[in-house]
Design a protein around this motif. Structure first.
Motif, PDB file in Angstrom:
ATOM      1  N   ILE A 206       0.829  -1.211   0.000  1.00 61.89           N
ATOM      2  CA  ILE A 206       0.000   0.000   0.000  1.00 61.89           C
ATOM      3  C   ILE A 206       0.861   1.258   0.000  1.00 61.89           C
ATOM      4  O   ILE A 206       0.415   2.315  -0.448  1.00 61.89           O
ATOM      5  CB  ILE A 206      -1.020   0.011   1.158  1.00 61.89           C
ATOM      6  CG1 ILE A 206      -0.337   0.037   2.511  1.00 61.89           C
ATOM      7  CG2 ILE A 206      -1.980  -1.155   1.037  1.00 61.89           C
ATOM      8  CD1 ILE A 206      -1.313   0.143   3.687  1.00 61.89           C
ATOM      9  N   SER A 207       2.101   1.137   0.468  1.00 68.33           N
ATOM     10  CA  SER A 207       2.997   2.305   0.374  1.00 68.33           C
ATOM     11  C   SER A 207       3.420   2.543  -1.068  1.00 68.33           C
ATOM     12  O   SER A 207       3.638   3.688  -1.481  1.00 68.33           O
ATOM     13  CB  SER A 207       4.226   2.103   1.261  1.00 68.33           C
ATOM     14  OG  SER A 207       5.078   1.100   0.736  1.00 68.33           O
ATOM     15  N   ARG A 208       3.515   1.462  -1.866  1.00 69.10           N
ATOM     16  CA  ARG A 208       3.904   1.590  -3.276  1.00 69.10           C
ATOM     17  C   ARG A 208       2.711   1.825  -4.196  1.00 69.10           C
ATOM     18  O   ARG A 208       2.883   2.272  -5.326  1.00 69.10           O
ATOM     19  CB  ARG A 208       4.682   0.349  -3.714  1.00 69.10           C
ATOM     20  CG  ARG A 208       6.060   0.257  -3.070  1.00 69.10           C
ATOM     21  CD  ARG A 208       6.921  -0.828  -3.667  1.00 69.10           C
ATOM     22  NE  ARG A 208       6.561  -2.154  -3.188  1.00 69.10           N
ATOM     23  CZ  ARG A 208       6.123  -3.132  -3.953  1.00 69.10           C
ATOM     24  NH1 ARG A 208       5.961  -2.934  -5.260  1.00 69.10           N
ATOM     25  NH2 ARG A 208       5.840  -4.314  -3.457  1.00 69.10           N
ATOM     26  N   HIS A 209       1.514   1.515  -3.702  1.00 68.62           N
ATOM     27  CA  HIS A 209       0.275   1.729  -4.465  1.00 68.62           C
ATOM     28  C   HIS A 209      -0.717   2.455  -3.565  1.00 68.62           C
ATOM     29  O   HIS A 209      -1.708   1.866  -3.108  1.00 68.62           O
ATOM     30  CB  HIS A 209      -0.292   0.389  -4.949  1.00 68.62           C
ATOM     31  CG  HIS A 209       0.678  -0.433  -5.754  1.00 68.62           C
ATOM     32  ND1 HIS A 209       0.918  -0.175  -7.090  1.00 68.62           N
ATOM     33  CD2 HIS A 209       1.482  -1.463  -5.410  1.00 68.62           C
ATOM     34  CE1 HIS A 209       1.819  -1.038  -7.534  1.00 68.62           C
ATOM     35  NE2 HIS A 209       2.175  -1.828  -6.545  1.00 68.62           N
ATOM     36  N   PRO A 210      -0.458   3.732  -3.300  1.00 68.31           N
ATOM     37  CA  PRO A 210      -1.185   4.446  -2.242  1.00 68.31           C
ATOM     38  C   PRO A 210      -2.650   4.724  -2.535  1.00 68.31           C
ATOM     39  O   PRO A 210      -3.365   5.170  -1.632  1.00 68.31           O
ATOM     40  CB  PRO A 210      -0.397   5.754  -2.104  1.00 68.31           C
ATOM     41  CG  PRO A 210       0.281   5.948  -3.428  1.00 68.31           C
ATOM     42  CD  PRO A 210       0.600   4.569  -3.915  1.00 68.31           C
ATOM     43  N   GLN A 211      -3.122   4.483  -3.759  1.00 63.12           N
ATOM     44  CA  GLN A 211      -4.536   4.705  -4.060  1.00 63.12           C
ATOM     45  C   GLN A 211      -5.255   3.407  -4.438  1.00 63.12           C
ATOM     46  O   GLN A 211      -6.402   3.444  -4.881  1.00 63.12           O
ATOM     47  CB  GLN A 211      -4.674   5.725  -5.199  1.00 63.12           C
ATOM     48  CG  GLN A 211      -4.157   7.112  -4.847  1.00 63.12           C
ATOM     49  CD  GLN A 211      -4.221   8.077  -6.021  1.00 63.12           C
ATOM     50  OE1 GLN A 211      -4.563   7.703  -7.141  1.00 63.12           O
ATOM     51  NE2 GLN A 211      -3.883   9.335  -5.775  1.00 63.12           N
TER      52      GLN A 211
ATOM     53  N   ARG B 139      -8.665   5.455   7.139  1.00 65.71           N
ATOM     54  CA  ARG B 139      -8.666   6.918   7.320  1.00 65.71           C
ATOM     55  C   ARG B 139      -7.622   7.576   6.422  1.00 65.71           C
ATOM     56  O   ARG B 139      -7.906   8.581   5.753  1.00 65.71           O
ATOM     57  CB  ARG B 139      -8.387   7.261   8.785  1.00 65.71           C
ATOM     58  CG  ARG B 139      -8.347   8.766   9.088  1.00 65.71           C
ATOM     59  CD  ARG B 139      -7.891   9.043  10.499  1.00 65.71           C
ATOM     60  NE  ARG B 139      -6.547   8.543  10.760  1.00 65.71           N
ATOM     61  CZ  ARG B 139      -5.439   9.160  10.381  1.00 65.71           C
ATOM     62  NH1 ARG B 139      -5.508  10.302   9.695  1.00 65.71           N
ATOM     63  NH2 ARG B 139      -4.261   8.653  10.674  1.00 65.71           N
ATOM     64  N   LYS B 140      -6.436   7.007   6.378  1.00 62.91           N
ATOM     65  CA  LYS B 140      -5.371   7.590   5.558  1.00 62.91           C
ATOM     66  C   LYS B 140      -5.706   7.501   4.076  1.00 62.91           C
ATOM     67  O   LYS B 140      -5.445   8.433   3.310  1.00 62.91           O
ATOM     68  CB  LYS B 140      -4.043   6.888   5.852  1.00 62.91           C
ATOM     69  CG  LYS B 140      -3.485   7.221   7.229  1.00 62.91           C
ATOM     70  CD  LYS B 140      -2.191   6.463   7.498  1.00 62.91           C
ATOM     71  CE  LYS B 140      -1.617   6.835   8.870  1.00 62.91           C
ATOM     72  NZ  LYS B 140      -0.398   6.051   9.195  1.00 62.91           N
ATOM     73  N   LEU B 141      -6.267   6.371   3.646  1.00 58.96           N
ATOM     74  CA  LEU B 141      -6.646   6.239   2.242  1.00 58.96           C
ATOM     75  C   LEU B 141      -7.737   7.242   1.891  1.00 58.96           C
ATOM     76  O   LEU B 141      -7.668   7.899   0.841  1.00 58.96           O
ATOM     77  CB  LEU B 141      -7.135   4.822   1.954  1.00 58.96           C
ATOM     78  CG  LEU B 141      -7.715   4.595   0.548  1.00 58.96           C
ATOM     79  CD1 LEU B 141      -6.660   4.842  -0.519  1.00 58.96           C
ATOM     80  CD2 LEU B 141      -8.308   3.205   0.417  1.00 58.96           C
TER      81      LEU B 141
ATOM     82  N   GLY C  74     -10.339  14.155  -5.072  1.00 59.83           N
ATOM     83  CA  GLY C  74     -11.650  14.750  -4.797  1.00 59.83           C
ATOM     84  C   GLY C  74     -12.776  13.739  -4.767  1.00 59.83           C
ATOM     85  O   GLY C  74     -13.924  14.080  -5.064  1.00 59.83           O
ATOM     86  N   VAL C  75     -12.472  12.475  -4.411  1.00 58.04           N
ATOM     87  CA  VAL C  75     -13.495  11.439  -4.370  1.00 58.04           C
ATOM     88  C   VAL C  75     -13.447  10.712  -3.029  1.00 58.04           C
ATOM     89  O   VAL C  75     -12.418  10.684  -2.347  1.00 58.04           O
ATOM     90  CB  VAL C  75     -13.319  10.417  -5.514  1.00 58.04           C
ATOM     91  CG1 VAL C  75     -13.438  11.102  -6.864  1.00 58.04           C
ATOM     92  CG2 VAL C  75     -11.980   9.684  -5.400  1.00 58.04           C
TER      93      VAL C  75
END
Length: 273
Positions: free
Chosen positions: A193-198, A224-226, A235-236
């Motif tokens: 998730i650090s390498r694919h943060p979205q 929460r962070k995501l 903006g989503v």
């Protein structure tokens, strides 16, 4: 012939490399090697090397690259070879073809293992699915064609392979989660998730792994962070199923503990509508 595309470009005959050192001939070889046995039009090869506005000399130069590749083939094959370099890298009407079976490429073996893993996954054979997906992923030696300049055609191919790699990783983790290996997956998932943060699928897996490991607060913090990142950067809001997973963690939904059904699905779809 042995061809490696899942990492640095490699192509060997009898242990001798046929990969040229110059950048553009490497592009030509990489594109041909991605489609063994398939005729690639001259126009496709030219677009890969020079884009949509090739120079007037492009056709002649491409023919020179093909000649260079054939020379390397001939050297590697040796004087006692049953065929010729021109037979291996053959000219066809309007294009060229690398006459090699798909089984000589690591991409073919990777895709074969992924297909077998997916079949086992859909049949609830989680141990077998995890093993097959793991073997497929072990073939990767880095980003695909990491040492090849990417033109517009190869760039699409590399994006396709990278997307497949992420999806296969997800499915392997899905199988491992269903096998109860949540605790040992946490470190890997934090790295992912650090390498694919979205990437919502990987975040959902991290949330479930943490929750099942008795770390409810950490699972909620991942969400929460995501959510903050998605709102600030795109903006989503997170997808409805991820929001439902978040709510399930808040309410300690028993469905999170063991996911059983006639047909297992992915972690991300656990709370799909």
């Amino acid at each position: 012939m042995e061809i490696q595309l899942l990492g640095p470009l490699g192509a060997n005959i009898k242990g001798e490399s046929i990969v040229p050192t110059a950048g553009k001939p490497r592009q030509v070889l990489a594109l041909l090697a991605l489609h063994p046995g398939r005729v690639l039009p001259v126009s496709t090869l030219m677009e890969e090397v020079w884009g949509t506005e090739p120079p007037a000399s492009a056709l002649t130069t491409l023919q020179t690259y093909i000649l260079q590749l054939r020379r390397r083939l001939g050297t590697a094959m040796g004087p006692d070879a049953s065929g010729t370099a021109k037979g291996v890298l053959a000219t066809r009407h309007g294009g060229y073809v690398l006459q090699a079976g798909p089984e000589c490429t690591d991409v073919h073996e990777y895709e074969r293992l992924v297909a077998a893993g997916q079949n086992a996954f859909e049949q609830n054979g989680d141990e077998q699915a995890s093993a097959l997906f793991g073997r497929a992923l072990s073939l990767w030696q880095g980003p695909p064609l990491v040492d090849v300049r990417l033109g517009p055609i190869l760039e699409i191919e590399v994006m396709r392979l990278e997307e497949s790699r992420i999806l296969t990783t997800e499915r392997r983790i899905d199988a491992d989660l269903r096998l109860g290996k949540h605790s040992r997956l946490i470190a890997e998932l934090f790295d992912l998730i650090s390498r694919h943060p979205q990437h919502e699928g990987l975040h959902s897996q991290a949330m479930v792994a943490l929750y099942r490991s008795g770390r409810q607060a950490s699972a909620l913090d991942v969400y929460r962070k995501l959510r903050t990142r998605l709102i600030e950067e795109l903006g989503v809001e997170p997808s409805p199923q991820l929001q439902r997973l978040h709510q399930a963690i808040l309410t300690v939904d028993p469905k999170l503990d063991v996911f059983t059904s006639a047909r297992h699905g992915s972690t991300f779809d656990l709370y799909a509508a």
